[in-house]
Design an enzyme around this catalytic site. Structure first.
Site, PDB file in Angstrom:
ATOM      1  N   LYS A  52      33.305  22.963 -11.939  1.00 28.43           N
ATOM      2  CA  LYS A  52      33.588  22.564 -13.323  1.00 28.43           C
ATOM      3  C   LYS A  52      34.703  23.433 -13.921  1.00 28.43           C
ATOM      4  O   LYS A  52      35.603  22.932 -14.592  1.00 28.43           O
ATOM      5  CB  LYS A  52      32.302  22.660 -14.162  1.00 28.43           C
ATOM      6  N   GLN A  96      24.111  25.744 -17.199  1.00 33.70           N
ATOM      7  CA  GLN A  96      23.803  25.167 -15.889  1.00 33.70           C
ATOM      8  C   GLN A  96      22.303  25.232 -15.610  1.00 33.70           C
ATOM      9  O   GLN A  96      21.690  26.292 -15.721  1.00 33.70           O
ATOM     10  CB  GLN A  96      24.588  25.921 -14.793  1.00 33.70           C
ATOM     11  N   ASP A 119      27.175  18.225 -22.283  1.00 31.88           N
ATOM     12  CA  ASP A 119      26.325  17.666 -21.225  1.00 31.88           C
ATOM     13  C   ASP A 119      25.540  16.469 -21.752  1.00 31.88           C
ATOM     14  O   ASP A 119      24.953  15.708 -20.980  1.00 31.88           O
ATOM     15  CB  ASP A 119      25.332  18.724 -20.711  1.00 31.88           C
TER      16      ASP A 119
END
Ligand code: NDP
Length: 291
Positions: A52, A96, A119
């Site tokens: 990412k 994460q 997200d």
């Protein structure tokens, strides 16, 4: 049979995003800035976060990776998230997952400012998605929607079977495919580990979206001729044919299923790269809004 090339489509999207960043820079505006929090030393998480951050660099975003030891407490992590919430220089934040078991993932997700939740996991953003309001869509389902769009796959009136009901893939996928817009307007069946007639249901799927995390679970006898099969699964399986000693496999037995399909995503090179592209797109939305 047409392969849905997520790798190439993701690169196309990243190129489009890079052009938009250049426009922002030319207008004297700041570059989008994504922050990522990584807790502990989980190998897979390191790989995902690394990919990412690299993708941010490719499109010209600023990025910040914050690493914390496995021993960080929930309160301390909440405080770190709040610091980023209050940092006007940072547009998007991802934490994460998975987090260590002593930290409640929902507490952390709910701490992220919805306007920085790129997200798309915050309950407020999930609610907006369900109401078809403009918001950050969870990156993996958004990537699948985008792939279907870019390959002009017909969805209206089709039967879409989703295997797996996780909060980050299966459940939002079922909502998106049932929406009253393209790609959507499907009749959706959401299946899970308690579904008793999975094979029969899969055999009626025009669009089969599989996200359960079991390598090569879907076999040719579960797929209708001419189906569109989207394979979300990523499992590492042992292999004596690779240097590393393992290989990535999807949830679909590609070799036997692909010849039956009109469309299919490979693993790797299908849904995975699309997820990263949509995270970048969400970060751009955090800066520019949803228009
Ligand atoms: P979860 O483990 O959170 O959910 C798995 C789902 O599959 C659950 O709903 C479970 O049912 C269901 N399931 C398990 N066994 C069966 C079965 N035998 N029949 C029917 N349903 C079953 O997984 P995720 O959604 O997080 O991930 C799924 C896969 O996708 C994984 O391989 C993951 O690595 C991959 N992934 C890939 C991404 C990408 O970018 N390509 C992004 C995210 C995930 P129940 O609810 O009843 O337990």
């Amino acid at each position: 049979m047409q392969i849905l090339d997520g790798k190439q489509t993701s690169l196309d999207i990243q190129q489009e995003i890079a052009q938009e960043v250049q426009v922002l820079v030319d207008e004297g505006k700041k570059k989008p800035h994504l922050a990522a929090i990584l807790v502990g030393n989980n190998g897979a998480s390191e790989t995902y976060v690394g990919a990412k951050v690299k993708a941010c660099e490719r499109v010209g975003f600023d990025s910040t990776l914050l690493r914390f030891d496995e021993s960080i407490t929930e309160d301390e992590l909440v405080a770190e998230v709040n610091k980023i919430n209050n940092d006007t220089n940072i547009d998007g934040l991802i934490v994460q997952l998975p987090l260590p078991s002593h930290i409640n993932e929902m507490t952390i997700t709910e701490t992220i400012l919805p306007s920085k939740d790129v997200d798309g996991f915050h309950p407020q953003n999930i609610g907006k998605m369900a109401l078809n309001l403009p918001t950050f869509l969870p990156a993996t389902p958004a990537g699948i929607v985008e792939l279907i769009k870019r390959y002009n796959i017909d969805t209206e009136g089709k039967h879409c079977v989703v295997v797996g009901r996780s909060h980050i893939v299966g459940s939002p996928m079922s909502i998106l495919m049932a929406r009253n817009s393209y790609p959507g307007n499907c009749t959706v069946t959401l299946t899970h580990s308690r579904t008793t007639n999975l094979k029969e249901l899969c055999l009626t799927a025009d669009i089969l979206i599989v996200a359960l995390g079991r390598a090569e679970f879907i076999t040719a006898d579960m797929v209708k001729d001419g189906a569109c099969v989207i394979d979300v699964g990523i499992s590492r399986v042992k292999s004596d044919k690779t240097k590393s000693g393992w290989k990535l496999k999807g949830d679909v037995n590609y070799d036997e299923v692909a010849p039956k399909c009109d469309f299919i995503t490979p693993v790797p090179g299908g849904v995975g790269p699309m997820t990263i592209a949509m995270l970048l797109k969400n970060t751009l939305y955090a800066v520019k809004g949803f228009n």
